[in-house]
Design an enzyme around this catalytic site. Structure first.
Site, PDB file in Angstrom:
ATOM      1  N   TRP A 161       0.704  -1.128  -0.001  1.00 43.62           N
ATOM      2  CA  TRP A 161       0.026   0.015   0.050  1.00 43.62           C
ATOM      3  C   TRP A 161       0.817   1.253  -0.102  1.00 43.62           C
ATOM      4  O   TRP A 161       1.753   1.240   0.791  1.00 43.62           O
ATOM      5  CB  TRP A 161      -1.045   0.084   1.175  1.00 43.62           C
ATOM      6  CG  TRP A 161      -1.797   1.304   1.399  1.00 43.62           C
ATOM      7  CD1 TRP A 161      -2.918   1.665   0.631  1.00 43.62           C
ATOM      8  CD2 TRP A 161      -1.397   2.503   2.032  1.00 43.62           C
ATOM      9  NE1 TRP A 161      -3.207   2.874   1.044  1.00 43.62           N
ATOM     10  CE2 TRP A 161      -2.226   3.658   1.957  1.00 43.62           C
ATOM     11  CE3 TRP A 161      -0.299   2.657   3.062  1.00 43.62           C
ATOM     12  CZ2 TRP A 161      -2.413   4.527   2.503  1.00 43.62           C
ATOM     13  CZ3 TRP A 161      -0.293   3.972   3.589  1.00 43.62           C
ATOM     14  CH2 TRP A 161      -1.357   5.061   3.541  1.00 43.62           C
ATOM     15  N   ASP A 185     -15.660  12.328  -2.138  1.00 45.86           N
ATOM     16  CA  ASP A 185     -15.274  11.040  -1.855  1.00 45.86           C
ATOM     17  C   ASP A 185     -15.904  10.221  -0.679  1.00 45.86           C
ATOM     18  O   ASP A 185     -17.091  10.784  -0.606  1.00 45.86           O
ATOM     19  CB  ASP A 185     -13.649  11.458  -1.481  1.00 45.86           C
ATOM     20  CG  ASP A 185     -12.777  10.076  -1.761  1.00 45.86           C
ATOM     21  OD1 ASP A 185     -12.932   8.901  -0.754  1.00 45.86           O
ATOM     22  OD2 ASP A 185     -12.159   9.984  -2.986  1.00 45.86           O
ATOM     23  N   ASP A 186     -15.154   9.673   0.193  1.00 46.77           N
ATOM     24  CA  ASP A 186     -15.919   8.848   1.249  1.00 46.77           C
ATOM     25  C   ASP A 186     -16.387   9.812   2.553  1.00 46.77           C
ATOM     26  O   ASP A 186     -16.028  10.889   2.467  1.00 46.77           O
ATOM     27  CB  ASP A 186     -14.721   8.029   1.854  1.00 46.77           C
ATOM     28  CG  ASP A 186     -15.179   7.084   2.877  1.00 46.77           C
ATOM     29  OD1 ASP A 186     -16.226   6.852   3.253  1.00 46.77           O
ATOM     30  OD2 ASP A 186     -14.291   6.174   3.488  1.00 46.77           O
ATOM     31  N   ARG A 216      -9.877  -2.365   8.525  1.00 45.19           N
ATOM     32  CA  ARG A 216     -10.456  -0.981   8.263  1.00 45.19           C
ATOM     33  C   ARG A 216     -11.793  -1.134   8.817  1.00 45.19           C
ATOM     34  O   ARG A 216     -12.704  -0.313   8.368  1.00 45.19           O
ATOM     35  CB  ARG A 216     -10.302  -0.244   7.060  1.00 45.19           C
ATOM     36  CG  ARG A 216     -10.409   1.166   6.966  1.00 45.19           C
ATOM     37  CD  ARG A 216     -10.607   1.565   5.681  1.00 45.19           C
ATOM     38  NE  ARG A 216     -10.436   3.119   5.476  1.00 45.19           N
ATOM     39  CZ  ARG A 216     -10.794   4.040   4.681  1.00 45.19           C
ATOM     40  NH1 ARG A 216     -11.759   3.665   3.938  1.00 45.19           N
ATOM     41  NH2 ARG A 216     -10.476   5.299   4.782  1.00 45.19           N
ATOM     42  N   LYS A 242     -16.196   6.581  -8.163  1.00 46.42           N
ATOM     43  CA  LYS A 242     -14.787   6.035  -7.903  1.00 46.42           C
ATOM     44  C   LYS A 242     -15.311   4.826  -7.207  1.00 46.42           C
ATOM     45  O   LYS A 242     -15.976   4.827  -6.011  1.00 46.42           O
ATOM     46  CB  LYS A 242     -14.146   7.108  -7.109  1.00 46.42           C
ATOM     47  CG  LYS A 242     -12.990   6.652  -6.470  1.00 46.42           C
ATOM     48  CD  LYS A 242     -11.989   7.719  -5.841  1.00 46.42           C
ATOM     49  CE  LYS A 242     -10.804   7.251  -4.956  1.00 46.42           C
ATOM     50  NZ  LYS A 242     -10.274   8.379  -4.085  1.00 46.42           N
ATOM     51  N   ASP A 300     -14.367   2.016  -5.005  1.00 51.44           N
ATOM     52  CA  ASP A 300     -13.102   1.643  -4.041  1.00 51.44           C
ATOM     53  C   ASP A 300     -13.265   0.331  -3.466  1.00 51.44           C
ATOM     54  O   ASP A 300     -14.393  -0.217  -3.422  1.00 51.44           O
ATOM     55  CB  ASP A 300     -13.227   2.845  -2.818  1.00 51.44           C
ATOM     56  CG  ASP A 300     -11.719   2.963  -2.229  1.00 51.44           C
ATOM     57  OD1 ASP A 300     -10.766   2.164  -2.701  1.00 51.44           O
ATOM     58  OD2 ASP A 300     -11.509   3.780  -1.338  1.00 51.44           O
ATOM     59  N   ASN A 313     -11.293  -1.396   0.045  1.00 53.27           N
ATOM     60  CA  ASN A 313     -10.302  -0.976   1.063  1.00 53.27           C
ATOM     61  C   ASN A 313      -9.817  -2.327   1.899  1.00 53.27           C
ATOM     62  O   ASN A 313      -9.281  -1.897   3.018  1.00 53.27           O
ATOM     63  CB  ASN A 313     -10.500  -0.204   1.615  1.00 53.27           C
ATOM     64  CG  ASN A 313     -10.285   1.180   1.080  1.00 53.27           C
ATOM     65  OD1 ASN A 313      -9.369   1.578   0.598  1.00 53.27           O
ATOM     66  ND2 ASN A 313     -11.391   1.905   0.502  1.00 53.27           N
ATOM     67  N   CYS A 366     -10.252   1.819  -7.772  1.00 53.58           N
ATOM     68  CA  CYS A 366      -9.374   1.939  -6.886  1.00 53.58           C
ATOM     69  C   CYS A 366      -9.685   1.115  -5.793  1.00 53.58           C
ATOM     70  O   CYS A 366     -10.652   0.245  -5.573  1.00 53.58           O
ATOM     71  CB  CYS A 366     -10.085   3.442  -6.215  1.00 53.58           C
ATOM     72  SG  CYS A 366      -9.055   4.004  -4.696  1.00 53.58           S
ATOM     73  N   ASP A 401      -2.522   5.634  -3.272  1.00 51.24           N
ATOM     74  CA  ASP A 401      -2.590   6.605  -2.218  1.00 51.24           C
ATOM     75  C   ASP A 401      -1.635   7.442  -1.776  1.00 51.24           C
ATOM     76  O   ASP A 401      -1.704   8.517  -1.178  1.00 51.24           O
ATOM     77  CB  ASP A 401      -3.354   5.582  -0.990  1.00 51.24           C
ATOM     78  CG  ASP A 401      -4.804   5.702  -1.006  1.00 51.24           C
ATOM     79  OD1 ASP A 401      -5.312   6.186  -1.916  1.00 51.24           O
ATOM     80  OD2 ASP A 401      -5.279   4.841  -0.369  1.00 51.24           O
TER      81      ASP A 401
HETATM   82  C1  DGJ Z   1      -9.029   4.624  -0.389  1.00 51.76           C
HETATM   83  C2  DGJ Z   1      -8.928   5.433  -1.508  1.00 51.76           C
HETATM   84  O1  DGJ Z   1      -7.545   4.935  -2.424  1.00 51.76           O
HETATM   85  C3  DGJ Z   1      -8.466   6.931  -1.215  1.00 51.76           C
HETATM   86  O2  DGJ Z   1      -8.511   7.670  -2.292  1.00 51.76           O
HETATM   87  C4  DGJ Z   1      -9.922   7.491  -0.504  1.00 51.76           C
HETATM   88  O3  DGJ Z   1     -10.931   7.469  -1.315  1.00 51.76           O
HETATM   89  C5  DGJ Z   1     -10.105   6.450   0.682  1.00 51.76           C
HETATM   90  N1  DGJ Z   1     -10.271   5.240   0.455  1.00 51.76           N
HETATM   91  C6  DGJ Z   1     -11.547   6.578   1.209  1.00 51.76           C
HETATM   92  O4  DGJ Z   1     -11.931   5.911   2.331  1.00 51.76           O
END
Ligand code: DGJ
Length: 742
Positions: free
Chosen positions: A200, A367-368, A444, A477, A479, A481, A527, A549
């Site tokens: 990461w 975004d988030d 997370r 976007k 995502d 995570n 993403c 990131d």
């Molecule tokens: C991970 C992404 O890579 C970031 O750009 C952002 O969108 C965060 N998540 C938001 O939680």
């Protein structure tokens, strides 16, 4: 014709772009690899196939030929359990419990164009004359297994697309334990590997080393292609450089667990294997059922790593990526993540958007944190309803306000995830991946939705649909995570649990297909905590990916150079962020941050309201410059001139397809005292053409200077004696030249 079969010799000759690939039938039964390399003029290889007799430790399948062992001939699709004791491409458990196969050549077909791969991302043709496809059937009569190998040879691209599907034509169930998409035995071991490794925030750094005896293996067991090892491997000759020499690259058009292996055997041949990772995988194949493995791509270039990258870029940009935005110029965007993180309200967003619009930015990405009650990363994934505390008028009200400011609006989602603190989880605790009786490990603070389930996919798709219909959203976007743990599905029987991870990927692709075709005008950006799923699979649905990131300009040099080994500029998201940088705390000039971000899809990710008037003027200049060079960057040919590992200066250039225009960038990391004069030898220009050069340098304030008209020079001079690089007094300074043919 790209594909030719010669009855007499039993040779299949595939010509793809400037490359030939030859296979041959051995004793009418085995498919043997003969050649991969620069295109051959003749249809057939004149030299007969020979093999050396080997000791008895390589067993002989034919009783009357003690010389022949499949253990020592170069194969195209080896199996397990008989005389080839190297790694197999396929492994099947028969009803008897044995995994011994005997696949024999049955028939071949040559098809115009390229058939679609059902349910999986893949390269495609727009017209049948762009490629031909060879299908070869191998059959194991005892257990009723038919294996169809597919090879597509492109006319224009030096790439062979390979995939495999298997059918259970018997009357008992089979257990598929491994089905790789590409296997080829290269006749020697004189190769360096080139791979893209990291984690990461420091993804896809180029690593190079020498192959030696045994296996060199890249893989993911994470349920995603992952930040760690990109699903990409190049095998290059030791003498191959950026500018010259043979290079062969492979990738898998898949976003889940993969393996890529280069295995050197005792006779110094190299078996190259690419496919879904057999680790923790098994698939129950009932009579009459079939299984399709993902597509693997093999590219060849005799023009070094640059030639190989350009081959990938052209194919992936034009025949893997799809949709309305494939060939369009992408909007310069601003993303609020690093500007506000979770703490924003409507007024903050509107102020940000207005402020960004004044600078020439045309897309505002929220975004988030806009949904559920998500004030941090501990809740609400799965509750895709706007948070009225932050946005009392809803998304439409915000989008209209943003529109009035002259911008479009984009929105972040993480559709594959569920927070334990969410209404969705409270209503459906069995909707996440889990194994009954085991813990549910959070990462997370979230779990992964079980996308192998049709009901889960339908519910999430419906929520997305409602949000996307609720407001004019121009960009999404997408995502993701975390990686998979406790992989199991409440909807699958015990004997199918090991299918879960692959069924998840198939489910994800189904949702992506549905959503992207229902909203064809939306620009989707993939993403996964930056580049945790930067792969050819996702690129089929979303033409761009958030690269990392880590937004620091200097760290990005290595990340973007590594990414550029395979993926085109049009696939890379790159933003200018604040200093000190949030990931590495480095302070770099605003102009240099822009020069680096201009290597891909350009945008900003900082609080533009808090900038000085001078910074704002600089951003206006940057956007004007980017817009002028954007067509060249997104569709031109990339030349990596000085790589980040080669010294304190990194340089690259893009040249337009017609060689009329080019843009060259140099970024200096640390300044050297009393430095020598350096000349940058350009590449890819028309040697006979005269170019007019203008130079933009970073100045002492960290801004781009006014462009200076330099001189006119021919392509041959700029390539032969090079371009003098200015002194660049100071760390993290840079320069950009524009070359326009006169
Ligand atoms: C991970 C992404 O890579 C970031 O750009 C952002 O969108 C965060 N998540 C938001 O939680």
């Amino acid at each position: 014709m790209s594909i030719h079969f010669d009855e007499g010799s039993g040779q299949f000759h595939l010509r793809a772009g400037r490359c030939s690939y030859v296979m041959q039938l051995l004793k009418g039964r085995w498919l043997i690899h003969r050649y991969i390399g620069p295109a051959l003029a003749g249809e057939v290889l004149a030299q007969p196939m020979t093999w050396a007799g080997r000791p008895s430790f390589s067993a002989n399948p034919l009783p009357d030929d003690g010389q022949l062992s499949t253990d020592t001939v170069p194969q195209e699709f080896p199996w397990y359990g008989s005389t080839d004791l190297r790694q197999p491409a396929v492994e099947v458990l028969a009803p008897s419990g044995a995994s011994t196969l005997d696949l024999r050549y049955a028939e071949y077909r040559i098809l115009a164009g390229k058939p679609r791969l059902t349910g999986l991302p893949a390269t495609y043709v727009e017209q049948d004359h762009e490629a031909q496809t060879l299908e070869i059937d191998l059959v194991d009569a005892l257990i009723g297994l038919r294996v169809t190998l597919s090879f597509t040879a492109w006319v224009e691209h030096s790439v062979i697309a390979r995939s495999v599907r298997v059918y259970n034509e018997g009357d008992q169930s089979l257990r598929l334990r491994r089905l790789l998409s590409l296997s080829v035995d290269l006749p020697d071991d004189q190769y360096d590997y080139v791979q893209l490794a990291g984690t990461w925030a420091r993804e896809r750094h180029v690593q190079r080393g020498r192959l030696s005896s045994g296996e060199h293996r890249l893989e993911s067991r994470r349920g995603a292609s992952s930040h760690a090892l990109n699903p990409y491997l190049a095998l290059v000759r030791p003498e191959t450089t950026e500018t010259a020499g043979e290079a062969l690259g492979v990738t898998l058009v898949y976003s889940g667990n993969f393996m890529i292996s280069a295995d050197v055997d005792p006779y110094r041949t190299t078996r190259l294997l690419v496919g879904m990772n057999p680790f923790d995988f098994e698939w129950l194949l009932q009579p009459g059922e079939r299984f399709q493995a993902p597509e693997a791509l093999l590219a060849f270039s005799a023009e070094g790593l640059t030639g190989l990258s350009q081959t990938w870029h052209r194919l992936l940009r034009t025949r893997l990526a799809r949709g309305a935005h494939r060939d369009r110029l992408r909007p310069v965007l601003i993303n609020n993540w690093e500007a506000t993180y979770f703490s924003f309200d409507r007024d903050t967003l509107v102020e940000l958007a207005r402020s960004a619009a004044e600078l020439g930015i045309s897309l505002f990405v929220l975004d988030d944190g806009w949904f559920g009650h998500r004030d941090n990363d501990r809740s609400s994934l799965g509750d895709w309803r706007v948070d009225p505390r932050k946005l009392p008028g809803g998304l439409d009200d915000l989008a209209q306000e943003i529109k009035r400011a002259g911008m479009q609006m984009g929105l972040w989602f993480e559709p594959e995830m569920i927070s334990p603190d969410s209404d969705l989880y409270r209503a459906h605790p069995d909707w996440c991946l889990h194994v009954e009786g085991r813990g549910r490990s959070q990462a997370r603070n979230q779990l992964i939705l079980d996308f192998s389930r049709a009901d889960v996919r339908a519910a999430i798709t419906q929520m997305l649909r409602e949000v996307l219909h609720s407001a004019p959203i121009a960009y999404v976007k997408w995502d993701m995570n975390r990686n998979m743990t406790e992989i199991g599905s409440a909807s699958l029987p015990p004997e199918r649990q090991r299918e879960t991870a692959h069924r998840y990927m198939l489910g994800l692709y189904e949702v992506l297909e549905q959503v992207t075709s229902e909203f064809p005008e939306i620009l989707f950006e993939s993403c996964s905590g930056g580049g945790g799923r930067f792969d050819a699979g996702m690129l089929h649905y979303m033409p761009q990916t958030w690269t990392s990131d880590d937004t620091d300009a200097i760290a990005r040099l290595a990340i973007q150079f590594g990414t550029s080994m395979v993926y085109p500029a049009s696939a890379m998201g790159a933003h200018v962020s604040a200093v000190p940088n949030h990931q590495v705390h480095r302070v770099t000039p605003l102009a240099t941050r822009a020069l680096v971000a201009m290597m891909g899809n350009f945008g900003y990710e900082l609080d533009v309201r808090r900038l000085t008037a001078a910074d704002r003027a600089e951003i206006r200049t940057q956007i004007e410059l980017y817009k002028e060079i954007q067509p060249l960057i997104l569709a031109g040919d990339l030349y990596r001139l000085w790589t980040p590992e080669s010294g304190q200066r990194t340089a690259w250039m893009y040249v337009s397809g017609d060689q009329r225009e080019a843009v060259v960038t140099v970024v200096q990391v640390l300044a050297e005292p009393n430095p020598p004069v350096q000349y940058l030898r350009l590449r890819g220009l028309d040697p006979q053409r005269e170019y007019e050069l203008t130079l933009v340098q970073t100045d002492d304030k960290g801004y781009l200077q006014t462009p200076a008209l330099l001189y006119r020079a021919h392509g041959d001079e700029l390539q032969g004696s090079g371009l003098e690089v200015p002194q660049l007094a100071g760390d993290f300074r840079g320069a950009l030249w524009r070359l326009r043919g006169v």
